[in-house]
Design a protein around this motif. Structure first.
Motif, PDB file in Angstrom:
ATOM      1  N   GLY A   1      13.704  78.152  93.419  1.00 20.43           N
ATOM      2  CA  GLY A   1      12.665  77.623  92.535  1.00 20.43           C
ATOM      3  C   GLY A   1      11.306  78.268  92.696  1.00 20.43           C
ATOM      4  N   LEU A   2      11.277  79.514  93.119  1.00 22.00           N
ATOM      5  CA  LEU A   2       9.999  80.217  93.279  1.00 22.00           C
ATOM      6  C   LEU A   2       9.431  80.585  91.913  1.00 22.00           C
ATOM      7  N   GLY A   3       8.114  80.707  91.848  1.00 28.43           N
ATOM      8  CA  GLY A   3       7.468  81.200  90.641  1.00 28.43           C
ATOM      9  C   GLY A   3       7.683  82.701  90.511  1.00 28.43           C
ATOM     10  N   THR A   4       7.354  83.237  89.363  1.00 26.46           N
ATOM     11  CA  THR A   4       7.584  84.663  89.102  1.00 26.46           C
ATOM     12  C   THR A   4       6.850  85.552  90.091  1.00 26.46           C
ATOM     13  N   GLU A   5       5.548  85.322  90.243  1.00 31.12           N
ATOM     14  CA  GLU A   5       4.749  86.167  91.138  1.00 31.12           C
ATOM     15  C   GLU A   5       5.191  86.021  92.587  1.00 31.12           C
ATOM     16  N   GLU A   6       5.479  84.785  92.979  1.00 35.20           N
ATOM     17  CA  GLU A   6       5.911  84.545  94.350  1.00 35.20           C
ATOM     18  C   GLU A   6       7.271  85.196  94.633  1.00 35.20           C
ATOM     19  N   ALA A   7       8.175  85.126  93.661  1.00 31.13           N
ATOM     20  CA  ALA A   7       9.518  85.697  93.836  1.00 31.13           C
ATOM     21  C   ALA A   7       9.463  87.221  93.942  1.00 31.13           C
ATOM     22  N   ILE A   8       8.699  87.871  93.084  1.00 35.88           N
ATOM     23  CA  ILE A   8       8.654  89.345  93.125  1.00 35.88           C
ATOM     24  C   ILE A   8       7.877  89.812  94.360  1.00 35.88           C
ATOM     25  N   HIS A   9       6.881  89.041  94.786  1.00 35.65           N
ATOM     26  CA  HIS A   9       6.147  89.403  96.004  1.00 35.65           C
ATOM     27  C   HIS A   9       7.068  89.335  97.219  1.00 35.65           C
ATOM     28  N   GLU A  10       7.874  88.275  97.294  1.00 34.83           N
ATOM     29  CA  GLU A  10       8.817  88.155  98.399  1.00 34.83           C
ATOM     30  C   GLU A  10       9.866  89.263  98.342  1.00 34.83           C
ATOM     31  N   ALA A  11      10.325  89.589  97.132  1.00 36.08           N
ATOM     32  CA  ALA A  11      11.308  90.672  96.977  1.00 36.08           C
ATOM     33  C   ALA A  11      10.724  91.995  97.455  1.00 36.08           C
ATOM     34  N   CYS A  12       9.492  92.258  97.096  1.00 35.90           N
ATOM     35  CA  CYS A  12       8.853  93.512  97.527  1.00 35.90           C
ATOM     36  C   CYS A  12       8.681  93.552  99.047  1.00 35.90           C
ATOM     37  N   ARG A  13       8.325  92.432  99.618  1.00 36.43           N
ATOM     38  CA  ARG A  13       8.134  92.381 101.063  1.00 36.43           C
ATOM     39  C   ARG A  13       9.444  92.566 101.823  1.00 36.43           C
ATOM     40  N   LEU A  14      10.492  91.870 101.372  1.00 37.33           N
ATOM     41  CA  LEU A  14      11.748  91.884 102.116  1.00 37.33           C
ATOM     42  C   LEU A  14      12.660  93.066 101.772  1.00 37.33           C
TER      43      LEU A  14
END
Length: 140
Positions: A41-54
């Motif tokens: 249930g992450l927001g768009t910005e939060e989800a892509i930021h986490e994807a970029c980090r991980l």
């Protein structure tokens, strides 16, 4: 003329490899962000930021492996090296540019595509609602 076909074929195969690596990197980011949005249930910005980090390390490892394989072609000397050096420069330069573009542009495009999807969804819902209301009042 026929003597250039083997090197042209090798260049074409390496180009396909480079395109495949860049495509895989982009898919890895987007897929990870979509899973974060759907399952957690992450927001768009939060989800892509986490994807970029991980996913940065696996993306970097794949790109650097292919990039380092092109360095001997780029720096090689000896008989026939002048034919292989441009291919090495193309591999190393292409992978460096694609890595930067993958890391910086994919998140931006992902966010804007998500916003576009929401905007189109709202327009479609408003159009469907107007069609339902119009048919109930006898406007159609």
């Amino acid at each position: 003329m026929i003597s250039t076909l083997p090197s042209a074929g090798l260049g074409a195969l390496l180009t396909l490899l480079l395109i495949g690596i860049v495509k895989k990197n982009g898919i890895m980011l987007v897929d990870f962000a979509l899973v974060g949005q759907r399952e957690r249930g992450l927001g768009t910005e939060e989800a892509i930021h986490e994807a970029c980090r991980l996913r940065f390390r696996p993306i970097l490892m794949t790109t650097m492996c292919a990039l380092l394989a092109g360095i001997p072609l780029m720096l090689g000397t000896g008989i026939g090296s002048e034919i292989r050096q441009p291919l090495g420069y193309a591999i190393v330069g292409g992978l460096l540019v694609s890595q930067v573009l993958t890391v910086f542009t994919n998140p931006v495009v992902y966010i804007y595509m998500d916003r576009l999807g929401h905007w189109l969804g709202r327009r479609r819902a408003a159009g469907a609602e107007a069609g339902i209301v119009g048919s109930e009042t006898g406007a159609f």
